[in-house]
Write a protein that holds these residues in place. Structure first.
Motif, PDB file in Angstrom:
ATOM      1  N   LYS A   1       0.837  -1.210   0.000  1.00  0.00           N
ATOM      2  CA  LYS A   1       0.000   0.000   0.000  1.00  0.00           C
ATOM      3  C   LYS A   1       0.866   1.253   0.000  1.00  0.00           C
ATOM      4  N   ILE A   2       1.899   1.253   0.832  1.00  0.00           N
ATOM      5  CA  ILE A   2       2.821   2.390   0.881  1.00  0.00           C
ATOM      6  C   ILE A   2       3.590   2.500  -0.429  1.00  0.00           C
ATOM      7  N   PHE A   3       4.015   1.360  -0.961  1.00  0.00           N
ATOM      8  CA  PHE A   3       4.733   1.291  -2.234  1.00  0.00           C
ATOM      9  C   PHE A   3       3.887   1.851  -3.369  1.00  0.00           C
TER      10      PHE A   3
ATOM     11  N   ASN B   1       8.835   5.193 -19.303  1.00  0.00           N
ATOM     12  CA  ASN B   1       8.151   3.920 -19.058  1.00  0.00           C
ATOM     13  C   ASN B   1       8.379   3.460 -17.624  1.00  0.00           C
ATOM     14  N   ILE B   2       7.279   3.250 -16.912  1.00  0.00           N
ATOM     15  CA  ILE B   2       7.310   2.769 -15.542  1.00  0.00           C
ATOM     16  C   ILE B   2       6.672   1.380 -15.528  1.00  0.00           C
ATOM     17  N   ILE B   3       7.446   0.360 -15.160  1.00  0.00           N
ATOM     18  CA  ILE B   3       6.961  -1.009 -15.165  1.00  0.00           C
ATOM     19  C   ILE B   3       6.788  -1.482 -13.726  1.00  0.00           C
ATOM     20  N   ILE B   4       5.611  -2.015 -13.413  1.00  0.00           N
ATOM     21  CA  ILE B   4       5.335  -2.595 -12.098  1.00  0.00           C
ATOM     22  C   ILE B   4       5.137  -4.093 -12.281  1.00  0.00           C
ATOM     23  N   ILE B   5       5.919  -4.892 -11.571  1.00  0.00           N
ATOM     24  CA  ILE B   5       5.807  -6.349 -11.653  1.00  0.00           C
ATOM     25  C   ILE B   5       5.202  -6.848 -10.340  1.00  0.00           C
TER      26      ILE B   5
ATOM     27  N   TYR C   1       9.608  -1.413 -11.043  1.00  0.00           N
ATOM     28  CA  TYR C   1       9.258  -1.623  -9.645  1.00  0.00           C
ATOM     29  C   TYR C   1       8.773  -3.052  -9.448  1.00  0.00           C
ATOM     30  N   GLY C   2       9.188  -3.669  -8.361  1.00  0.00           N
ATOM     31  CA  GLY C   2       8.763  -5.035  -8.078  1.00  0.00           C
ATOM     32  C   GLY C   2       8.511  -5.238  -6.596  1.00  0.00           C
ATOM     33  N   LEU C   3       8.361  -6.486  -6.195  1.00  0.00           N
ATOM     34  CA  LEU C   3       8.012  -6.836  -4.828  1.00  0.00           C
ATOM     35  C   LEU C   3       9.266  -7.046  -3.978  1.00  0.00           C
ATOM     36  N   PRO C   4       9.115  -7.203  -2.661  1.00  0.00           N
ATOM     37  CA  PRO C   4      10.282  -7.301  -1.773  1.00  0.00           C
ATOM     38  C   PRO C   4      11.232  -8.448  -2.076  1.00  0.00           C
TER      39      PRO C   4
ATOM     40  N   ASP D   1      22.593  -5.484 -14.808  1.00  0.00           N
ATOM     41  CA  ASP D   1      21.312  -5.421 -15.520  1.00  0.00           C
ATOM     42  C   ASP D   1      20.239  -4.794 -14.629  1.00  0.00           C
ATOM     43  N   LEU D   2      20.237  -5.169 -13.361  1.00  0.00           N
ATOM     44  CA  LEU D   2      19.250  -4.623 -12.421  1.00  0.00           C
ATOM     45  C   LEU D   2      19.454  -3.122 -12.230  1.00  0.00           C
ATOM     46  N   MET D   3      20.715  -2.698 -12.212  1.00  0.00           N
ATOM     47  CA  MET D   3      21.012  -1.271 -12.105  1.00  0.00           C
ATOM     48  C   MET D   3      20.564  -0.525 -13.358  1.00  0.00           C
ATOM     49  N   ASP D   4      20.774  -1.122 -14.524  1.00  0.00           N
ATOM     50  CA  ASP D   4      20.376  -0.483 -15.786  1.00  0.00           C
ATOM     51  C   ASP D   4      18.882  -0.186 -15.810  1.00  0.00           C
ATOM     52  N   MET D   5      18.089  -1.055 -15.200  1.00  0.00           N
ATOM     53  CA  MET D   5      16.633  -0.895 -15.221  1.00  0.00           C
ATOM     54  C   MET D   5      16.119  -0.096 -14.028  1.00  0.00           C
ATOM     55  N   ASN D   6      17.023   0.450 -13.208  1.00  0.00           N
ATOM     56  CA  ASN D   6      16.609   1.178 -12.004  1.00  0.00           C
ATOM     57  C   ASN D   6      15.647   0.348 -11.164  1.00  0.00           C
ATOM     58  N   LEU D   7      15.948  -0.929 -10.994  1.00  0.00           N
ATOM     59  CA  LEU D   7      15.052  -1.858 -10.317  1.00  0.00           C
ATOM     60  C   LEU D   7      14.855  -1.427  -8.861  1.00  0.00           C
ATOM     61  N   SER D   8      13.587  -1.256  -8.459  1.00  0.00           N
ATOM     62  CA  SER D   8      13.255  -0.723  -7.142  1.00  0.00           C
ATOM     63  C   SER D   8      12.199  -1.595  -6.482  1.00  0.00           C
ATOM     64  N   PHE D   9      12.190  -1.602  -5.144  1.00  0.00           N
ATOM     65  CA  PHE D   9      11.272  -2.482  -4.415  1.00  0.00           C
ATOM     66  C   PHE D   9      11.110  -1.980  -2.984  1.00  0.00           C
TER      67      PHE D   9
END
Length: 297
Positions: free
Chosen positions: A57-59, A147-151, A177-180, A192-200
């Motif tokens: 919810k906060i995410f 482009n903002i991707i939520i998985i 953006y993904g889950l914990p 690769d994860l850094m290239d996509m600005n992967l956040s959680f």
């Protein structure tokens, strides 16, 4: 009735027993349970570990508050049907049995979108009926919007396949953006994860130096190496609530008015639930950066 605070029990069933059979005005601190129901109708229960539902919810609020002008795509697995063929005998007809699989992704996506009005933003939800994504590049905006991707999936096969295809798109402005479960995600190179600005979302800071120092000081005081799962949480809880008792002489009901405080790895920031107890809102958002993590909220 004379005690100021109860820390524990450790397990959910025992917590529920205490709330139903103990003196109602004494605060009960729950160290480990993330079950949502332990605070329902139990105004003296204090939940330390943020539940996944609360984290999402906060995410969700962070994502949609910060990307209302971007191209947002939520991708999840949908209800899947698995066909299996069974032949009873050579003379019988072939029997096709269909198994229905309902992934958790549906539940996670409902939480993420629960309080979001998607009518006035550039938003699309993609539902995938397998663990493999055919293609994703044609869904991305190439006309200037970020482009903002939520998985909304914890399935490693699905998430790894999707991240691989997203990285192949070579969109340097993309934020994923993904889950914990993406914390310490070792199924793809960290570059690769850094290239996509992967956040959680996460409820703990990643600070190995701080924990090493804690272990050293713990050993100096008690002459044995601690089990971090229990000792660090015990230290955090004791430090936080002894500070409250020393400063205010009580824990409830002032708990939800206290400013957020970080102790070791966790943030303590409590909110009172409607007709219930207190949940820790101390959720942070991390992004892969410089071969580690950067806190972005």
């Amino acid at each position: 009735k004379g005690v100021d605070l109860i820390i524990g029990p450790l397990f959910t069933d025992n917590v529920v027993y205490f709330t139903e059979n103990f003196y109602k005005k004494i605060p009960i601190v729950v160290p480990f349970s993330k079950k949502q129901h332990i605070v329902i109708n139990n105004p003296n229960v204090i939940q330390i570990q943020p539940s996944l539902e609360n984290q999402l919810k906060i995410f969700s609020k962070y994502i949609f508050d910060n990307h209302s002008g971007d191209n947002i795509i939520l991708i999840r697995r949908d209800t899947m049907f698995d066909n299996s063929v069974k032949v009873i005998s050579e003379l019988d007809s072939v029997i096709v049995r269909v198994d229905t699989i309902i992934p958790d992704d549906i539940y996670f996506s409902h939480i993420l979108l629960d309080e979001v009005d998607t009518m006035n933003i550039d938003f699309k939800e993609i539902k995938v009926n397998t663990n493999v994504v055919d293609s994703i590049h044609h869904e991305l905006d190439t006309l200037g919007h970020r482009n903002i991707i939520i998985i909304s999936s914890e399935d490693n096969v699905f998430v790894t396949d999707l991240l691989s295809k997203l990285h192949a798109c070579r969109d340097s402005g993309m934020i994923v953006y993904g889950l914990p479960n993406l914390y310490n995600f070792n199924h793809l190179p960290v570059t690769d994860l850094m290239d996509m600005n992967l956040s959680f979302p996460c409820h703990k800071f990643d600070n190995s130096d701080l924990m090493i120092q804690f272990i050293i000081e713990f050993y100096d005081n008690y002459k044995y190496i601690p089990n971090l799962r229990y000792s660090s949480v015990g230290y955090e809880i004791a430090s936080y609530f002894s500070h409250l008792l020393f400063k205010y002489d009580v824990v409830l009901p002032i708990l939800s008015d206290v400013n957020p405080l970080r102790i070791l790895e966790n943030v303590y920031d409590f909110q009172k639930t409607h007709q219930g107890g207190y949940k820790n809102q101390g959720v942070i958002i991390l992004r892969y950066d410089n071969f580690g993590y950067q806190r972005i909220d």
